[in-house]
Enzyme design. Structure first.
Site, PDB file in Angstrom:
ATOM      1  N   PRO A 228     -39.026  -5.699  36.653  1.00 14.80           N
ATOM      2  CA  PRO A 228     -39.626  -4.506  36.147  1.00 14.80           C
ATOM      3  C   PRO A 228     -41.481  -5.105  35.345  1.00 14.80           C
ATOM      4  CG  PRO A 228     -37.955  -5.816  35.049  1.00 14.80           C
ATOM      5  CD  PRO A 228     -37.992  -5.777  36.076  1.00 14.80           C
TER       6      PRO A 228
ATOM      7  N   HIS B  79      -3.707   3.863   9.309  1.00 12.49           N
ATOM      8  CA  HIS B  79      -2.820   3.915  10.122  1.00 12.49           C
ATOM      9  C   HIS B  79      -2.958   5.028  11.789  1.00 12.49           C
ATOM     10  CE1 HIS B  79       0.364   2.713   7.215  1.00 12.49           C
ATOM     11  NE2 HIS B  79      -0.444   1.625   7.282  1.00 12.49           N
TER      12      HIS B  79
ATOM     13  N   LYS C 292       0.762  -0.909   0.171  1.00 14.86           N
ATOM     14  CA  LYS C 292       0.300   0.303   0.059  1.00 14.86           C
ATOM     15  C   LYS C 292       0.581   1.631  -0.177  1.00 14.86           C
ATOM     16  CE  LYS C 292      -1.825  -1.669   3.198  1.00 14.86           C
ATOM     17  NZ  LYS C 292      -1.337  -2.798   3.435  1.00 14.86           N
TER      18      LYS C 292
ATOM     19  N   ASP D 178     -32.495  -5.874  30.135  1.00 14.68           N
ATOM     20  CA  ASP D 178     -31.963  -6.070  29.266  1.00 14.68           C
ATOM     21  C   ASP D 178     -32.091  -4.391  28.801  1.00 14.68           C
ATOM     22  OD1 ASP D 178     -34.453  -6.231  27.931  1.00 14.68           O
ATOM     23  OD2 ASP D 178     -33.578  -7.644  26.325  1.00 14.68           O
ATOM     24  N   GLY D 179     -33.512  -3.837  29.603  1.00 11.18           N
ATOM     25  CA  GLY D 179     -33.775  -2.429  29.074  1.00 11.18           C
ATOM     26  C   GLY D 179     -34.611  -2.477  28.252  1.00 11.18           C
ATOM     27  N   ASP D 180     -35.567  -3.485  27.666  1.00 12.88           N
ATOM     28  CA  ASP D 180     -36.755  -3.195  26.584  1.00 12.88           C
ATOM     29  C   ASP D 180     -38.220  -2.558  27.373  1.00 12.88           C
ATOM     30  OD1 ASP D 180     -36.551  -5.876  27.613  1.00 12.88           O
ATOM     31  OD2 ASP D 180     -36.506  -5.939  24.979  1.00 12.88           O
TER      32      ASP D 180
HETATM   33  P1  ADP Z   1     -36.875  -9.554  27.873  1.00  6.87           P
HETATM   34  O1  ADP Z   1     -36.395 -10.315  28.874  1.00  6.87           O
HETATM   35  O2  ADP Z   1     -37.058 -10.681  27.005  1.00  6.87           O
HETATM   36  O3  ADP Z   1     -36.330  -7.927  27.816  1.00  6.87           O
HETATM   37  P2  ADP Z   1     -39.001  -8.122  29.439  1.00  6.87           P
HETATM   38  O4  ADP Z   1     -38.512  -6.802  28.904  1.00  6.87           O
HETATM   39  O5  ADP Z   1     -39.933  -7.712  27.207  1.00  6.87           O
HETATM   40  O6  ADP Z   1     -38.431  -9.971  28.485  1.00  6.87           O
HETATM   41  O7  ADP Z   1     -40.117  -8.628  29.809  1.00  6.87           O
HETATM   42  C1  ADP Z   1     -39.135  -8.646  31.687  1.00  6.87           C
HETATM   43  C2  ADP Z   1     -40.518  -9.353  32.750  1.00  6.87           C
HETATM   44  O8  ADP Z   1     -41.221 -10.195  32.245  1.00  6.87           O
HETATM   45  C3  ADP Z   1     -39.969  -9.711  33.815  1.00  6.87           C
HETATM   46  O9  ADP Z   1     -39.261  -8.773  34.615  1.00  6.87           O
HETATM   47  C4  ADP Z   1     -40.396 -10.490  34.568  1.00  6.87           C
HETATM   48  O10 ADP Z   1     -41.783 -10.142  34.615  1.00  6.87           O
HETATM   49  C5  ADP Z   1     -41.296 -11.044  33.605  1.00  6.87           C
HETATM   50  N1  ADP Z   1     -41.294 -12.665  32.579  1.00  6.87           N
HETATM   51  C6  ADP Z   1     -39.326 -13.268  32.571  1.00  6.87           C
HETATM   52  N2  ADP Z   1     -40.001 -14.131  32.208  1.00  6.87           N
HETATM   53  C7  ADP Z   1     -41.253 -14.795  32.539  1.00  6.87           C
HETATM   54  C8  ADP Z   1     -42.301 -16.075  32.684  1.00  6.87           C
HETATM   55  N3  ADP Z   1     -41.201 -17.266  32.614  1.00  6.87           N
HETATM   56  N4  ADP Z   1     -43.136 -16.411  33.419  1.00  6.87           N
HETATM   57  C9  ADP Z   1     -43.943 -14.512  33.157  1.00  6.87           C
HETATM   58  N5  ADP Z   1     -42.910 -13.533  33.558  1.00  6.87           N
HETATM   59  C10 ADP Z   1     -42.142 -13.988  32.743  1.00  6.87           C
HETATM   60 MG    MG Z   2     -35.784  -7.023  28.947  1.00  5.72          MG
END
Ligand code: ADP
Ligand code: MG
Length: 573
Positions: free
Chosen positions: A552, A221, A107, A395-397
């Site tokens: 949550p 670089h 290069k 995971d905050g979603d």
């Molecule tokens: P993910 O973990 O896929 O990101 P969400 O954030 O949509 O799920 O939801 C999380 C919530 O789901 C948890 O806080 C809990 O209350 C509920 N949860 C997780 N697993 C179960 C289960 N097997 N039965 C009932 N509620 C559940």
């Molecule tokens: Mg979640």
């Protein structure tokens, strides 16, 4: 500096040993940072031209990743971002050279020119046939780079491929060189940096770049680019790169090209595909015929975030070289792009077979609507709080998910059969099913589906027991689907106490009183999740660290139970 290394001084050695251990077709030359094909002696014996490339380390998978049948015979690595010494290059040439000679591909950087150039000269005096091709594909610099010419960047990988395939085909040194030079004159690249990178021995980033800035036309670089600009939408930034490449390369509509979208190191594959999308659409808009494309990590600047784009003019013979087989592990082949984004219509969702259900009064229907609006509003308003809670233990979603579900319900309020709540609940289930993923998505979808189905069998829609049974049926469905029970620290720890509270309500209790009891039970249950070990869902991965925080999903239940209470308290809204 945080790096997965043993010692800044042994980075190159450790890395090359790993590369050679991982691929039995490769070997190291004793005492050198030079990777060679295991069968390099057979090449010379077969009177084939050997291809040697290299340069400073830090561009992985270049260059060792391109050593193998059909590409490079040897790759010489210097220290990170430092040209290898004359003697190192000479060792590589002398080790692999056969009667057909050696082609060096470098290069365009002063250091590489000097070290490879002098090594070639010394090898020639020892009677070895050596030629050198210098690739300068970077079109970022105005004036073609001035006196030193264009820099060489990622497009060089195409040149390695062409050279390797031509050599494999048995061409003479001058023929290989001329093919490669022709290819290189039609090769144009430009890079875009989002972050700097850190040379292990330096310990800190090579340059500073603000969070809202990007660097156009940077070298590989770690040096900064030719100009800074604000971070924009990917489409706009990629258009800047592509327009410059097409302009500088004088690429005309109708011309045939190949495209490389290269990761500078730390760019997620997700973003590379976003770049590839714009680059391919841009080529189509310019009327270029992209014969083949490759998207991936080909030539990097350590962990720099960003990308480079390369276009090379091609004809049939050149395409044959690019498509010829190779064993080099970093060359993953090229694919033929589509001219349009084709989509296949998918089958609609399974036909809903709503059960027969009774109707209630229009007053009830109005109230039902008020409740739904209150619930969806609350879920949207609490999005951030929910996100925060789920960020701690999950995971905050969940906030984003439930807000999306809420908006989907709001968008469909007008078409819900609110006169027949059993049907409406089943419709809501279908809406949630489509709008929500994650864990809470399907659980809520099954909750309202089963509640709706149970309600369709209920005699009196105004009886508390009908709703208690429906609520219970929904909870049972969550238990069946998610396999969690009371105390597992999930939404059920709010829902099941609420169901019990509903069952305990006398039939004559007015709706708001019923809702308050359910909400109080749900809130108490949610609060208690603070002390529960997570056994289900994502929180179970963090175990004890969840303690002290509300689940949550359970908290989300209280968001909507509270919203139901407030809707019933102010029915006039
Ligand atoms: P993910 O973990 O896929 O990101 P969400 O954030 O949509 O799920 O939801 C999380 C919530 O789901 C948890 O806080 C809990 O209350 C509920 N949860 C997780 N697993 C179960 C289960 N097997 N039965 C009932 N509620 C559940
Ligand atoms: Mg979640």
């Amino acid at each position: 500096m945080k790096k997965l290394i043993n010692d800044p001084n042994s980075v190159v050695e450790d890395m090359l040993e790993g590369a050679v251990l991982a691929n039995r077709n490769l070997m190291l030359l004793e005492g050198e940072n030079i990777v060679v094909r295991r069968d390099f002696q057979a090449l010379a014996a077969a009177n084939k031209v050997c291809i040697v490339s290299g340069g400073g380390a830090g561009h992985e998978p270049a260059h060792a990743g391109y050593v193998g049948h059909g590409m490079l015979t040897a790759a010489v690595a210097g220290s990170v971002f430092t040209s290898p010494s004359v003697d190192a290059v000479l060792s590589a040439i002398m080790a692999v050279a056969g009667p057909a000679g050696v082609l060096l591909i470098i290069k365009n950087y002063t250091g590489d020119r000097l070290n490879f150039g002098l090594a070639a000269e010394i090898a020639r005096t020892a009677g070895v046939l050596v030629e050198m091709v210098v690739v300068g594909d970077d079109v970022a610099l105005d004036n073609d780079g001035g006196l030193v010419g264009r820099r060489g960047i990622a497009g060089t990988v195409f040149i390695h491929k062409v050279a390797g395939a031509a050599a494999e085909a048995g061409l003479s040194l001058s023929q290989v060189k001329s093919e490669v030079e022709t290819a290189a004159t039609g090769l144009f690249s430009m890079g875009l940096g989002l972050s700097a990178c850190t040379v292990p021995a330096a310990g800190k980033p090579g340059f500073k770049i603000e969070d809202d800035e990007v660097e156009y036309g940077l070298g590989i670089h770690g040096e900064s680019g030719v100009r800074r600009g604000p971070i924009q939408r990917a489409d706009e930034m990629i258009k800047t790169l592509l327009d410059r490449i097409i302009d500088q390369g004088r690429l005309q509509a109708g011309e045939r090209v190949v495209l490389m979208v290269n990761n500078l190191g730390a760019t997620p594959a997700q973003e590379l595909d976003i770049v590839a999308r714009r680059a391919l659409l841009g080529c189509i808009e310019h009327g270029l015929k992209v014969e083949a494309v490759m998207v991936g990590t080909f030539l990097t600047a350590l962990e720099m975030a960003g990308c480079s784009i390369s276009l090379m003019r091609v004809d049939d013979p050149l395409m044959l070289r690019l498509q010829a087989p190779t064993e080099a592990t970093a060359w993953h082949g090229m694919t033929e792009p589509a001219r349009t984004i084709s989509r296949q219509p998918c089958r609609g969702p399974v036909a809903e077979s709503a059960s027969i259900a009774g109707a209630w009064s229009s007053d009830n229907a109005r109230q039902f609507k008020t409740i739904l609006q209150s619930v969806t509003l609350a879920l949207r308003q609490q999005e951030e709080v929910l996100t925060e809670l789920d960020s701690v233990v999950g995971d905050g979603d969940i906030g984003i998910s439930l807000a999306r579900g809420a908006r989907a319900i709001e968008d469909s309020l007008g078409i819900l059969d609110l006169d027949r709540p059993a049907i409406a609940l089943q419709q809501i289930s279908a809406i949630l099913r489509r709008a929500l993923g994650g864990t809470s998505g399907p659980l809520y979808a099954v909750f309202v589906l089963r509640a709706g189905v149970a309600l369709s069998g209920a005699g009196n829609l105004n009886a508390v027991s009908s709703w208690a049974n429906a609520f219970q049926a929904g909870c049972d469905a969550i238990v069946n689907l998610g396999n969690a029970s009371l105390g597992d620290r999930t939404m059920l720890d709010a829902l099941l106490p609420a169901a019990l509270a509903l069952h305990a309500c006398p039939d004559e209790l007015e709706a708001v009183g019923v809702a308050k009891k359910a909400d109080a039970a749900a809130s108490k249950g949610a609060e208690e999740t603070r002390n529960m070990m997570p056994l289900k869902g994502r929180s179970s991965y963090i175990g004890q660290r969840a303690l002290g925080h509300v689940d949550p999903g359970a908290y989300a239940v209280t968001v909507w139970t509270k919203a139901i209470v407030s809707a019933l308290e102010s029915p006039g809204r």
